[in-house]
Design an enzyme around this catalytic site. Structure first.
Site, PDB file in Angstrom:
ATOM      1  N   LYS A  93       4.163  -0.140  -8.274  1.00  0.00           N
ATOM      2  CA  LYS A  93       3.758   0.942  -9.176  1.00  0.00           C
ATOM      3  C   LYS A  93       3.497   2.241  -8.417  1.00  0.00           C
ATOM      4  CE  LYS A  93       2.506  -1.777 -13.120  1.00  0.00           C
ATOM      5  NZ  LYS A  93       2.696  -3.151 -12.572  1.00  0.00           N
TER       6      LYS A  93
HETATM    7  C1  LIG Z   1       3.656  -4.053 -13.152  1.00  0.00           C
HETATM    8  C2  LIG Z   1       4.179  -5.184 -12.325  1.00  0.00           C
HETATM    9  C3  LIG Z   1       5.311  -5.942 -12.704  1.00  0.00           C
HETATM   10  C4  LIG Z   1       6.030  -5.733 -14.026  1.00  0.00           C
HETATM   11  O1  LIG Z   1       6.701  -4.503 -14.090  1.00  0.00           O
HETATM   12  P1  LIG Z   1       7.183  -3.934 -15.525  1.00  0.00           P
HETATM   13  O2  LIG Z   1       7.633  -2.555 -15.227  1.00  0.00           O
HETATM   14  O3  LIG Z   1       5.965  -3.964 -16.398  1.00  0.00           O
HETATM   15  O4  LIG Z   1       8.256  -4.822 -16.023  1.00  0.00           O
HETATM   16  C5  LIG Z   1       5.784  -6.915 -11.842  1.00  0.00           C
HETATM   17  N1  LIG Z   1       5.154  -7.174 -10.667  1.00  0.00           N
HETATM   18  C6  LIG Z   1       4.054  -6.489 -10.269  1.00  0.00           C
HETATM   19  C7  LIG Z   1       3.410  -6.849  -8.979  1.00  0.00           C
HETATM   20  C8  LIG Z   1       3.531  -5.467 -11.074  1.00  0.00           C
HETATM   21  O5  LIG Z   1       2.431  -4.806 -10.669  1.00  0.00           O
END
Ligand SMILES: *Cc1c(COP(=O)(O)O)cnc(C)c1O
Length: 478
Positions: A120
């Site tokens: 993120k």
């Molecule tokens: C947010 C997240 C996801 C999922 O990503 P999306 O964009 O919601 O599909 C997968 N793995 C981790 C570690 C995350 O923080």
């Protein structure tokens, strides 16, 4: 496809909002008609353009990609913002996004070298820079209100800390985050970051955010905003690493690669869909889910079924524990050939009345033209995959990346490299990784030092009015 010089406008998936420019949606979540913003057309990535991008730094590549979608921020400003977001300081090395080739057709693309050790950061770091820039241009301020059970909140705080014109109020359930997550968030002492530890569970925090944002007068007066996963700029920032992955794994125009993406809210893989629609040679986009398999079920059956809380499981890949996928509407918008009325029928009428929908046969056929595939994994699959990846390749992966790796193995095709997106570092899920491998992942030095730092957090009752009072005294509304 866009003709040259046609400015990019953004439209709502539900067809009921005026087309606006990038800067007008930058600070927004939902469109006024309840839909999600999408570019009115996809800019076209020609093979020549792609070839000319080989050798660019990550920040330069981000500038080039963003430049195709933004016509109301000067190019040199976009370049400066990208350069300030993607630094070796923030990402631990000048490479920003490195790769590990396992040698068996699978390549890991490491997206989690940012400050909170999860993918993120790739979008949030840029979003922080963009927000600060746009607020300054408009001479206004923003107070970000959010609820977190750990990961999203810390990525937002690390992106917004110390930024002019932005104050963050982040609610978390007191005593319910891992020690690692608490150390990460609560050691931020920047005056513009407020960690509120709510006496309750995550749902209480979310309810308070809804109550506060639902008071429209308060929301407007206090300039309350969010940084949730449906923000278009977040998605756009993620398109960059698909292009980066293609450039790294190919040598010639038109060569194909596939991606497997550990998925929850469909934000990450939706960025891959956008890249593919632009003409990036992507063969397959493989959606990997855990036991919360809303998306896998959709790609297998054509039926999208939102889960109730009793059917939403707590798993060892918790960031993928979702009951519905908040970005999924963006993909369906393309599936129904951008018919806003049809999107409204599916996401308002059908989701509203029976918590799901089934596509018509012609729509299901069209889904297949977008390159998607899917699979799911369970706790045992994660443990086995983490152990095997460690024993065979000497590489430690986290539980989410393990979901991706497990599903990817079912979709390998001769001659097409499979890029598995790493979404978090193993140290964030150290207990499970140690259980699987007998080896405890070591935190990077910058993070190990966090444990000894002073922490600041404000205890709060689960009471929206009291929290409004706290915000009123500390919000930046200048
Ligand atoms: C947010 C997240 C996801 C999922 O990503 P999306 O964009 O919601 O599909 C997968 N793995 C981790 C570690 C995350 O923080």
């Amino acid at each position: 496809m866009t003709a040259p010089n046609v400015p990019t406008r953004y439209v709502s998936t539900r067809g009921g909002a005026p087309a606006v420019s990038f800067s007008d949606i930058l600070l927004e979540g939902l469109a006024p008609d309840g839909g999600l913003y999408m570019p009115s057309t996809y800019p076209h990535l020609s093979p020549e353009t792609l070839e000319s991008w080989r050798g660019l730094s990550y920040a330069e590549l981000a500038t080039a990609v963003l430049g195709l979608f933004i016509d109301d921020i000067p190019h040199e400003d976009i370049a400066a913002l990208c350069a300030s977001a993607y630094t070796s300081d923030a990402f631990g090395s000048a490479v920003i996004v490195p790769f590990t080739d396992l040698g068996d057709g699978i390549v890991i693309e490491h997206l989690s070298n940012g400050p909170t050790l999860a993918f993120k950061d790739m979008a949030m770091q840029l979003l922080g820079a963009l927000f600060e820039y746009e607020l300054d241009r408009r001479g206004t301020t923003l107070n970000i209100l959010g609820a977190t059970s750990g990961d999203t909140g810390s990525a937002a705080e690390y992106a917004m800390r110390g930024r002019e014109g932005i104050t963050v109020f982040m609610l978390s359930p007191a005593g319910r985050m891992s020690d690692f997550q608490q150390a990460q968030m609560f050691s931020l002492l920047d005056p513009n970051i407020h960690n509120l530890s709510v006496d309750g569970v995550f749902d209480d925090c979310q309810d308070i955010v809804k109550a506060v944002s639902g008071d429209l007068d308060f929301k407007r007066r206090m300039r309350i905003g969010t940084v949730n996963s449906i923000n278009w700029a977040r998605l756009l920032a993620q398109v960059v690493y698909y292009v980066h992955g293609w450039l790294a794994l190919t040598e010639r125009p038109g060569q194909f690669v596939s991606f497997t993406v550990p998925s929850g809210n469909f934000g990450n893989i939706c960025a891959g869909h956008v890249a593919r629609m632009m003409g990036l040679p992507i063969h397959r986009l493989v959606t990997a889910t855990n036991e919360n398999d809303v998306l896998d079920e959709f790609f297998r059956t054509g039926t999208y079924r939102v889960r109730g809380s009793s059917e939403t499981y707590e798993t060892s890949s918790p960031s993928m524990d979702i009951s519905k996928a908040s970005n999924f509407e963006r993909f369906i918008f393309d599936v129904v050939q951008r018919d806003g009325a049809r999107v409204r029928e599916l996401f308002e009428t059908e989701l509203g009345s029976r918590n799901g929908f089934s596509l018509a046969p012609d729509e299901r056929r069209r889904v297949r033209t977008f390159g998607f595939a899917s699979g799911r994994s369970g706790h045992g699959d994660r443990l086995t995959t983490i152990r095997e990846t460690w024993e065979r390749f000497g590489v430690l992966i986290d539980t989410h990346t393990a979901d991706g790796m497990f599903v990817a193995r079912d979709h390998l095709e001769e001659g097409v490299p499979m890029i598995v997106l790493e979404t978090a570092q193993p140290v964030k899920f150290a207990d499970v990784v140690e259980q699987a491998t007998g080896t405890r992942p070591e935190p990077p030095a910058a993070v190990a030092d966090l444990q000894g730092l002073p922490r600041r957090t404000v205890p709060m009752p689960a009471d929206a009015e009291i929290i409004k009072g706290y915000i009123t005294q500390r919000a930046s509304v200048g």
